[in-house]
Design a protein around this motif. Sequence first.
Motif, PDB file in Angstrom:
ATOM      1  N   VAL A 278     -37.046  42.922  90.084  1.00 34.98           N
ATOM      2  CA  VAL A 278     -35.837  42.941  90.923  1.00 34.98           C
ATOM      3  C   VAL A 278     -36.239  43.274  92.351  1.00 34.98           C
ATOM      4  O   VAL A 278     -35.839  42.606  93.309  1.00 34.98           O
ATOM      5  CB  VAL A 278     -34.815  43.984  90.401  1.00 34.98           C
ATOM      6  N   SER A 279     -37.062  44.308  92.473  1.00 30.06           N
ATOM      7  CA  SER A 279     -37.476  44.765  93.786  1.00 30.06           C
ATOM      8  C   SER A 279     -38.239  43.663  94.528  1.00 30.06           C
ATOM      9  O   SER A 279     -38.019  43.424  95.716  1.00 30.06           O
ATOM     10  CB  SER A 279     -38.296  46.048  93.607  1.00 30.06           C
ATOM     11  N   MET A 280     -39.087  42.938  93.807  1.00 28.84           N
ATOM     12  CA  MET A 280     -39.878  41.901  94.471  1.00 28.84           C
ATOM     13  C   MET A 280     -39.052  40.655  94.763  1.00 28.84           C
ATOM     14  O   MET A 280     -39.333  39.935  95.711  1.00 28.84           O
ATOM     15  CB  MET A 280     -41.109  41.561  93.638  1.00 28.84           C
ATOM     16  N   ARG A 281     -38.022  40.410  93.984  1.00 22.76           N
ATOM     17  CA  ARG A 281     -37.186  39.233  94.213  1.00 22.76           C
ATOM     18  C   ARG A 281     -36.496  39.293  95.572  1.00 22.76           C
ATOM     19  O   ARG A 281     -36.164  38.267  96.173  1.00 22.76           O
ATOM     20  CB  ARG A 281     -36.151  39.074  93.098  1.00 22.76           C
ATOM     21  N   ARG A 282     -36.287  40.492  96.064  1.00 17.60           N
ATOM     22  CA  ARG A 282     -35.651  40.614  97.378  1.00 17.60           C
ATOM     23  C   ARG A 282     -36.403  39.821  98.435  1.00 17.60           C
ATOM     24  O   ARG A 282     -35.796  39.213  99.314  1.00 17.60           O
ATOM     25  CB  ARG A 282     -35.609  42.086  97.811  1.00 17.60           C
TER      26      ARG A 282
ATOM     27  N   LYS B 258     -45.613  35.454  99.560  1.00 14.09           N
ATOM     28  CA  LYS B 258     -46.846  34.724  99.251  1.00 14.09           C
ATOM     29  C   LYS B 258     -47.834  35.649  98.535  1.00 14.09           C
ATOM     30  O   LYS B 258     -48.461  35.276  97.541  1.00 14.09           O
ATOM     31  CB  LYS B 258     -47.461  34.215 100.557  1.00 14.09           C
ATOM     32  N   GLY B 259     -47.943  36.870  99.032  1.00 16.72           N
ATOM     33  CA  GLY B 259     -48.838  37.843  98.416  1.00 16.72           C
ATOM     34  C   GLY B 259     -48.425  38.187  96.999  1.00 16.72           C
ATOM     35  O   GLY B 259     -49.266  38.289  96.096  1.00 16.72           O
ATOM     36  N   ILE B 260     -47.124  38.346  96.799  1.00 19.14           N
ATOM     37  CA  ILE B 260     -46.612  38.693  95.471  1.00 19.14           C
ATOM     38  C   ILE B 260     -46.928  37.567  94.484  1.00 19.14           C
ATOM     39  O   ILE B 260     -47.389  37.804  93.362  1.00 19.14           O
ATOM     40  CB  ILE B 260     -45.088  38.972  95.537  1.00 19.14           C
ATOM     41  N   VAL B 261     -46.714  36.327  94.922  1.00 15.38           N
ATOM     42  CA  VAL B 261     -46.963  35.174  94.045  1.00 15.38           C
ATOM     43  C   VAL B 261     -48.458  35.058  93.719  1.00 15.38           C
ATOM     44  O   VAL B 261     -48.845  34.831  92.572  1.00 15.38           O
ATOM     45  CB  VAL B 261     -46.424  33.871  94.697  1.00 15.38           C
TER      46      VAL B 261
END
Length: 269
Positions: free
Chosen positions: A101-105, A203-206
């Motif tokens: 959830v937090s990263m979806r932001r 991009k980093g998260i992906v």
Amino acid sequence: MALNVLTPWLAPIIWDGTYDIDILDNQHNSTRIGLFVFAVKKYIRFLLPFLESAERYFMVGHNVTYYVFTDKVNEVVKPKMADGHILQLHDVVADQRWQDVSMRRMEILTVFTKEHMPNEIDYLVCADVDMVFNDHVGVEILGDLVATIHPAYFLSEKGAFTYERRPISTAYIPHGHGDFYYMAALYGGKVDEIYKLSMACQKGIVEDKKKNIEAVWQEESHLNRYLVYNKPTKVLSPEYLWDTILPNGELIKKKRFLAVHKNHKEVRN
Ligand SMILES: *[C@@H]1O[C@H](CO)[C@@H](O)[C@H](O)[C@H]1NC(C)=O
Ligand SMILES: *[C@@H]1O[C@H](CO)[C@@H](O)[C@H](O)[C@H]1NC(C)=O
């Protein structure tokens, strides 16, 4: 060292007493400001107190658009709002894990800062919903790229910062790099700057996901990484992010934006 009002790259650090709000309000008399907030699953309970406190303390007298993202649009109770304030409700899927959830932001931010917000607002402020405004938060926080010092680390040595330290992550920050530990519960800037920031973090998260890793503090780790190499033009002191359970509260004259105490286990799952 503690209560500096300038960073080493000469960006102001905003504390009470460092600005004249009347001058700044005049400069911003036609500025449009957005407030971006995510309220999914049980976090919906924090939304009304958040918005009501924003009406009382956030950008009073200025035009504000609230961008609320929730999986429970129908359950949103609208606060009484001042003229020139707009509430936009947007549907968002609720991820199972709170980390997701937090990263979806960041993903949503990339879309909105590119497609919708450029025509609607000049500056965007991104905030956590499990917080309340408790004192004035106005145009003194606006700037091209603005981040807030994490209130648990404002007196800490750099070595104690909880940056991502594994080189395999895209959020990696080597020892010796970095200036402050910023908290992801409040940051902002010009819409195009937040677009660049969210694109980089997303991009980093992906890339990390592809390698099956997740940064130690999720989006906050990526945000910190971005801000080491893209210095904020303004830094907010812990007056703008405080939690009454923290030590050294006597150093913080104004507690403008406060964490709401909660049972983490209960609201996250
Ligand atoms: C904003 O300030 C400028 C300069 O002081 C003034 O000319 C203008 O009329 C003001 N606009 C509004 C909407 O108050
Ligand atoms: C602010 O909101 C008021 C009321 O909706 C509107 O008349 C005005 O044009 C807005 N100002 C700006 C700068 O968008």
